[in-house]
Design an enzyme around this catalytic site. Structure first.
Site, PDB file in Angstrom:
ATOM      1  N   CYS A  21       0.809  -1.077   0.022  1.00 24.80           N
ATOM      2  CA  CYS A  21       0.027  -0.031  -0.024  1.00 24.80           C
ATOM      3  C   CYS A  21       0.992   1.181  -0.014  1.00 24.80           C
ATOM      4  O   CYS A  21       1.952   1.132  -0.577  1.00 24.80           O
ATOM      5  CB  CYS A  21      -0.963  -0.195   1.202  1.00 24.80           C
ATOM      6  SG  CYS A  21      -0.310   0.050   2.692  1.00 24.80           S
ATOM      7  N   ARG A  27      -3.691  -0.670   5.068  1.00 22.47           N
ATOM      8  CA  ARG A  27      -4.282  -1.393   4.373  1.00 22.47           C
ATOM      9  C   ARG A  27      -3.420  -3.040   4.363  1.00 22.47           C
ATOM     10  O   ARG A  27      -3.740  -3.919   4.196  1.00 22.47           O
ATOM     11  CB  ARG A  27      -4.664  -0.958   2.845  1.00 22.47           C
ATOM     12  CG  ARG A  27      -5.905  -0.138   3.106  1.00 22.47           C
ATOM     13  CD  ARG A  27      -5.712   0.710   1.536  1.00 22.47           C
ATOM     14  NE  ARG A  27      -4.752   1.686   1.652  1.00 22.47           N
ATOM     15  CZ  ARG A  27      -4.221   2.187   0.553  1.00 22.47           C
ATOM     16  NH1 ARG A  27      -5.145   2.238  -0.616  1.00 22.47           N
ATOM     17  NH2 ARG A  27      -3.079   3.148   0.509  1.00 22.47           N
ATOM     18  N   ASP A 136      -8.174   3.758   0.380  1.00 17.71           N
ATOM     19  CA  ASP A 136      -7.358   4.114   1.521  1.00 17.71           C
ATOM     20  C   ASP A 136      -8.101   4.720   2.679  1.00 17.71           C
ATOM     21  O   ASP A 136      -9.061   5.603   2.515  1.00 17.71           O
ATOM     22  CB  ASP A 136      -6.501   5.415   1.062  1.00 17.71           C
ATOM     23  CG  ASP A 136      -5.471   5.945   2.293  1.00 17.71           C
ATOM     24  OD1 ASP A 136      -5.413   5.403   3.196  1.00 17.71           O
ATOM     25  OD2 ASP A 136      -4.419   6.426   1.584  1.00 17.71           O
TER      26      ASP A 136
HETATM   27  P1  4NP Z   1      -1.997   3.012   3.854  1.00 14.64           P
HETATM   28  O1  4NP Z   1      -2.679   4.083   4.476  1.00 14.64           O
HETATM   29  O2  4NP Z   1      -1.488   3.237   2.623  1.00 14.64           O
HETATM   30  O3  4NP Z   1      -3.322   1.880   3.913  1.00 14.64           O
HETATM   31  O4  4NP Z   1      -1.112   2.389   5.018  1.00 14.64           O
HETATM   32  C1  4NP Z   1      -1.734   5.426   4.768  1.00 14.64           C
HETATM   33  C2  4NP Z   1      -1.122   5.697   5.671  1.00 14.64           C
HETATM   34  C3  4NP Z   1      -0.487   6.695   5.753  1.00 14.64           C
HETATM   35  C4  4NP Z   1      -0.398   7.829   5.011  1.00 14.64           C
HETATM   36  C5  4NP Z   1      -1.314   7.421   3.807  1.00 14.64           C
HETATM   37  C6  4NP Z   1      -2.213   6.283   3.475  1.00 14.64           C
HETATM   38  N1  4NP Z   1       0.165   9.040   5.010  1.00 14.64           N
HETATM   39  O5  4NP Z   1      -0.066  10.004   4.115  1.00 14.64           O
HETATM   40  O6  4NP Z   1       0.845   9.246   5.994  1.00 14.64           O
END
Ligand code: 4NP
Length: 166
Positions: A21, A27, A136
């Site tokens: 991800c 995710r 997300d």
């Molecule tokens: P992930 O979610 O890709 O599902 O782990 C996110 C975690 C952090 C961030 C964006 C999406 N961020 O911008 O820090």
């Protein structure tokens, strides 16, 4: 009709699946925790390894987002061992990389140049409900995390069924 799994790169060694991800705190660690537990329950733990990474490096070394971890705990999954890792060239040796969304898939392609499309695909290509993205949940509310869990559970069951047929 769901996608079929690519053959093992090195028969006789563990089949390695990486979920991918953006931040590797929501995710893909949820997906890897659930898929790893389902692999374990199916008795495949010595044949299949599951881990996760993010295309971005902001959270490297951190545990899972607390909202993701508590969503898992409420469903009896334990993601407490997770520490965030960033996608790098070593991940391209995996048997199968499963990206949560189209941006994450593009991130793998940007690193890899040319990839075997059977080995780098969207996680939900294996979703029995139908293909799509795992959205997300980071900037949203609890329902987003519940939705991620439902998607990764039903898709994980389908992936394990395919692993059992290998
Ligand atoms: P992930 O979610 O890709 O599902 O782990 C996110 C975690 C952090 C961030 C964006 C999406 N961020 O911008 O820090």
């Amino acid at each position: 009709m769901t996608a079929s799994l690519p053959t093992a790169r090195e028969p006789g060694t563990a089949y390695r699946i990486g979920t991918v991800c953006l931040g590797n705190i929501c995710r893909s660690p949820m997906a890897a925790t659930v898929l790893g537990e389902l692999v374990d329950r199916a008795g495949l733990a010595d044949r299949v390894e599951v881990s996760s990474c993010g295309t971005g490096g902001w959270h490297v070394g951190q545990p899972m987002d607390e909202r993701a971890a508590s969503t898992l705990r409420a469903a009896d999954y334990d993601g407490s061992d997770h520490r965030a890792q960033q996608l790098g060239p070593g991940w391209l040796a995996y048997d199968l990389l499963l990206a949560m969304d189209e941006d994450n898939l593009a991130g793998v392609h940007a690193l890899a140049g040319e990839v075997d499309p059977a080995r780098v695909r969207l996680f939900r290509d294996f979703d029995p409900v139908g293909p799509g993205e795992v959205p997300d949940p980071y900037y949203g509310g609890p329902q987003g995390f519940a939705d991620v869990l439902a998607m990764v559970e039903r898709t994980g069951v389908a992936i394990v069924a395919a692993l059992e047929r290998m």
